[in-house]
Write a protein that holds these residues in place. Structure first.
Motif, short mmCIF file in Angstrom:
data_model
loop_
_atom_site.label_atom_id
_atom_site.label_comp_id
_atom_site.label_asym_id
_atom_site.label_seq_id
_atom_site.Cartn_x
_atom_site.Cartn_y
_atom_site.Cartn_z
N ASP A 1 0.89 -1.22 -0.05
CA ASP A 1 0.24 0.15 -0.05
C ASP A 1 0.85 1.39 -0.04
OD1 ASP A 1 1.26 -0.37 2.66
OD2 ASP A 1 -0.73 0.24 3.39
N HIS A 2 2.19 1.14 -0.15
CA HIS A 2 3.03 2.29 -0.11
C HIS A 2 2.68 2.86 -1.53
CE1 HIS A 2 6.57 4.84 -0.14
NE2 HIS A 2 6.54 4.89 0.92
N PRO A 3 2.86 4.21 -1.56
CA PRO A 3 2.57 5.05 -2.79
C PRO A 3 3.52 4.81 -3.91
CG PRO A 3 2.39 6.44 -1.12
CD PRO A 3 2.84 5.19 -0.52
N LEU A 4 4.88 4.31 -3.58
CA LEU A 4 5.75 3.72 -4.46
C LEU A 4 5.91 2.45 -4.61
CD1 LEU A 4 8.55 6.61 -3.54
CD2 LEU A 4 6.78 6.65 -4.92
N ALA A 5 5.24 1.45 -3.93
CA ALA A 5 5.35 0.27 -4.06
C ALA A 5 5.19 -0.35 -5.61
CB ALA A 5 4.25 -0.62 -3.22
N ALA A 6 4.29 0.16 -6.16
CA ALA A 6 4.01 -0.31 -7.65
C ALA A 6 4.85 0.49 -8.86
CB ALA A 6 2.73 -0.42 -8.13
N LEU A 7 5.24 1.69 -8.33
CA LEU A 7 5.83 2.54 -9.22
C LEU A 7 7.67 1.78 -9.52
CD1 LEU A 7 6.48 4.92 -11.06
CD2 LEU A 7 6.71 6.19 -9.05
N LEU A 8 8.18 1.77 -8.39
CA LEU A 8 9.59 1.42 -8.55
C LEU A 8 9.81 0.15 -9.49
CD1 LEU A 8 11.18 2.03 -4.77
CD2 LEU A 8 10.67 3.73 -7.01
N PRO A 9 9.00 -0.95 -9.38
CA PRO A 9 9.33 -2.30 -10.35
C PRO A 9 8.89 -1.85 -11.47
CG PRO A 9 7.97 -2.97 -8.39
CD PRO A 9 8.21 -1.52 -7.94
N TRP A 10 7.93 -0.77 -11.83
CA TRP A 10 7.62 -0.52 -13.17
C TRP A 10 8.59 0.22 -13.73
CZ3 TRP A 10 6.99 4.37 -15.41
CH2 TRP A 10 6.38 4.43 -16.42
N ILE A 11 9.52 1.09 -12.83
CA ILE A 11 10.55 1.78 -13.36
C ILE A 11 11.67 0.82 -13.80
CG2 ILE A 11 12.33 3.41 -13.01
CD1 ILE A 11 10.43 4.92 -11.04
N ILE A 12 11.93 -0.10 -13.02
CA ILE A 12 13.09 -1.13 -13.26
C ILE A 12 12.88 -1.95 -14.70
CG2 ILE A 12 14.23 -3.10 -12.34
CD1 ILE A 12 15.07 -0.83 -10.85
N GLU A 13 11.60 -2.11 -15.00
CA GLU A 13 11.41 -2.86 -16.01
C GLU A 13 11.45 -2.05 -17.26
OE1 GLU A 13 7.33 -4.39 -15.58
OE2 GLU A 13 7.86 -5.84 -14.08
N ARG A 14 11.83 -0.95 -17.17
CA ARG A 14 11.50 0.37 -18.33
C ARG A 14 13.05 1.11 -18.21
NH1 ARG A 14 6.71 -1.24 -16.80
NH2 ARG A 14 5.08 -1.20 -18.21
N LEU A 15 13.89 0.67 -17.84
CA LEU A 15 15.18 1.45 -17.69
C LEU A 15 15.83 1.73 -19.35
CD1 LEU A 15 17.17 -0.41 -14.84
CD2 LEU A 15 15.80 1.61 -14.88
N ASP A 16 15.19 0.96 -20.19
CA ASP A 16 15.76 1.18 -21.58
C ASP A 16 14.80 2.50 -22.17
OD1 ASP A 16 13.45 -0.23 -21.49
OD2 ASP A 16 13.70 -0.97 -23.80
N GLN A 17 13.95 2.98 -21.35
CA GLN A 17 13.13 3.99 -22.13
C GLN A 17 13.50 5.16 -21.45
OE1 GLN A 17 8.96 3.03 -21.68
NE2 GLN A 17 9.44 0.74 -22.09
N PRO A 18 13.33 6.60 -22.21
CA PRO A 18 13.58 7.73 -21.92
C PRO A 18 12.55 8.22 -20.89
CG PRO A 18 12.60 7.78 -23.81
CD PRO A 18 12.59 6.53 -23.58
N LEU A 19 12.53 8.35 -19.49
CA LEU A 19 11.65 8.49 -18.58
C LEU A 19 11.89 9.75 -17.97
CD1 LEU A 19 11.39 4.97 -16.71
CD2 LEU A 19 9.68 5.79 -18.28
N THR A 20 10.71 10.52 -18.04
CA THR A 20 10.89 11.85 -17.21
C THR A 20 9.97 11.75 -15.81
OG1 THR A 20 8.92 12.49 -18.20
CG2 THR A 20 10.63 12.64 -19.53
N VAL A 21 10.38 12.92 -14.98
CA VAL A 21 9.83 12.88 -13.86
C VAL A 21 8.02 12.94 -14.16
CG1 VAL A 21 9.17 14.37 -11.76
CG2 VAL A 21 11.61 13.99 -12.46
N GLU A 22 7.67 13.64 -15.17
CA GLU A 22 6.27 13.41 -15.34
C GLU A 22 5.83 12.23 -15.62
OE1 GLU A 22 8.72 15.72 -16.73
OE2 GLU A 22 7.96 17.37 -15.37
N ASP A 23 6.44 11.37 -16.52
CA ASP A 23 6.18 9.87 -16.63
C ASP A 23 5.89 9.08 -15.40
OD1 ASP A 23 6.18 10.26 -19.49
OD2 ASP A 23 8.48 9.88 -19.58
#
Length: 329
Positions: A206-228
């Motif tokens: 239930d932590h606000p970042l719990a789902a976000l951090l794995p999502w980021i790790i799976e997309r390290l090849d993409q040009p992610l921004t803070v807005e993304d």
């Protein structure tokens, strides 16, 4: 095989001693590289808190070690024993890599090995360390400091971070991650992160970042921004930044860059992919960008880092970064 000696005497903190022994005492399942030969060195029976410990050897054995680790010192208002200070100094003079965990930095400072060097300790004692040893550049805001042959950590969890950092230097990210998995801790926190973090890297569903951090790790090849990241987390960029600072001690983009660098390390160690390919796979875009960030973070370019980890297994006390930068890869 790297010889690791834990330097102990009356008044040591048992948590830091246990952390070091847990990390270096035995290899994780499935790891076949020569592991550390660890011993506890101290005078006679050592008493710390409610515990008693019979050392394997006397303090004179520190001089034969590749790495000497000094656990936390319980009462920093009391000078550490002269025999311990002298043994640590002699080990350093003999070429050992010397490491302090938490307030063990006071022992290293008393031995003179921190003079002219940047160092850290538990945040509650950084002012004391700085005032007592003015020739030491005390940094109160980091988890650990790696000077190559001399390394210091902040308190408790940071001691574990530094021990994992040593395994990463000696054996690479993959094996360090295997140790972290065995201990059920995050695989890597960079030494430059802030000491005071209000919450660990979140694992609660239930932590606000719990789902976000794995999502980021799976997309390290993409040009992610803070807005993304904010869009995926369904919060404002400012709100996201506050959550990241509280949970990781750093900003979203700095955390993302750290993960990209760590992934690049793994690819350099485990694959023959070109620097251009690795740059694309880690979201760096170009080899030039990867080299700039990699060199800034680790002190060596990716090509040198790869040669270091493709060389014969290291059995000396020097860090991978030091070996590479001095042409000993």
């Amino acid at each position: 095989m790297t010889i690791v000696a834990l330097a102990v005497t009356d008044g040591m903190l048992h948590f830091e001693l246990s952390v070091a022994h847990e990390v270096f005492g035995s290899a994780p399942d499935g790891v076949t590289v020569p592991w550390y030969d660890i011993s506890v060195c101290g005078p006679d029976t050592v008493r710390f808190g409610p515990f008693r410990l019979e050392p394997d050897h006397g303090l004179d054995r520190l001089q034969g070690a590749d790495t000497v680790i000094v656990p936390g010192w319980a009462d920093v208002d009391v000078a550490p024993p002269a025999e311990l200070v002298e043994a640590v100094r002699a080990a350093h003079d003999a070429g050992a890599r010397v490491v302090s965990l938490c307030t063990g930095a006071f022992v290293l400072a008393a031995a003179g090995v921190l003079n002219g060097r940047r160092a850290t300790t538990h945040w509650a004692h950084t002012d004391d360390l700085a005032s007592r040893y003015p020739h030491v550049e005390v940094d109160p805001d980091v988890l650990y400091v790696d000077n190559g042959s001399v390394l210091t950590s902040a308190g408790k969890a940071a001691a574990l971070d530094l021990c994992l950092h040593l395994v990463r230097l000696d054996h690479g990210s993959s094996i360090a991650n295997a140790v972290a998995r065995r201990l059920v801790v995050p695989p890597h926190r960079a030494g430059g992160q802030a000491q005071f973090v209000t919450a660990p890297v979140p694992t609660q569903d239930d932590h606000p970042l719990a789902a976000l951090l794995p999502w980021i790790i799976e997309r390290l090849d993409q040009p992610l921004t803070v807005e993304d990241l904010a869009r995926h987390a369904r919060m404002s960029s400012r709100h996201l930044g506050r959550h990241f600072q509280a949970a990781t001690g750093t900003t979203p983009l700095q955390w993302l860059l750290t993960q990209r660098i760590r992934h690049a390390q793994e690819l350099l160690e485990k694959t023959d992919e070109s620097i251009d390919t690795i740059a694309a796979a880690t979201g760096m875009g170009t080899a030039t960008t990867l080299r700039r960030h990699f060199n800034r973070s680790l002190g060596v370019p990716p090509d040198t880092y790869r040669r270091t980890f493709r060389s014969q297994p290291r059995t000396t006390s020097g860090s991978a970064t030091d070996q590479a930068s001095h042409g000993r890869a």
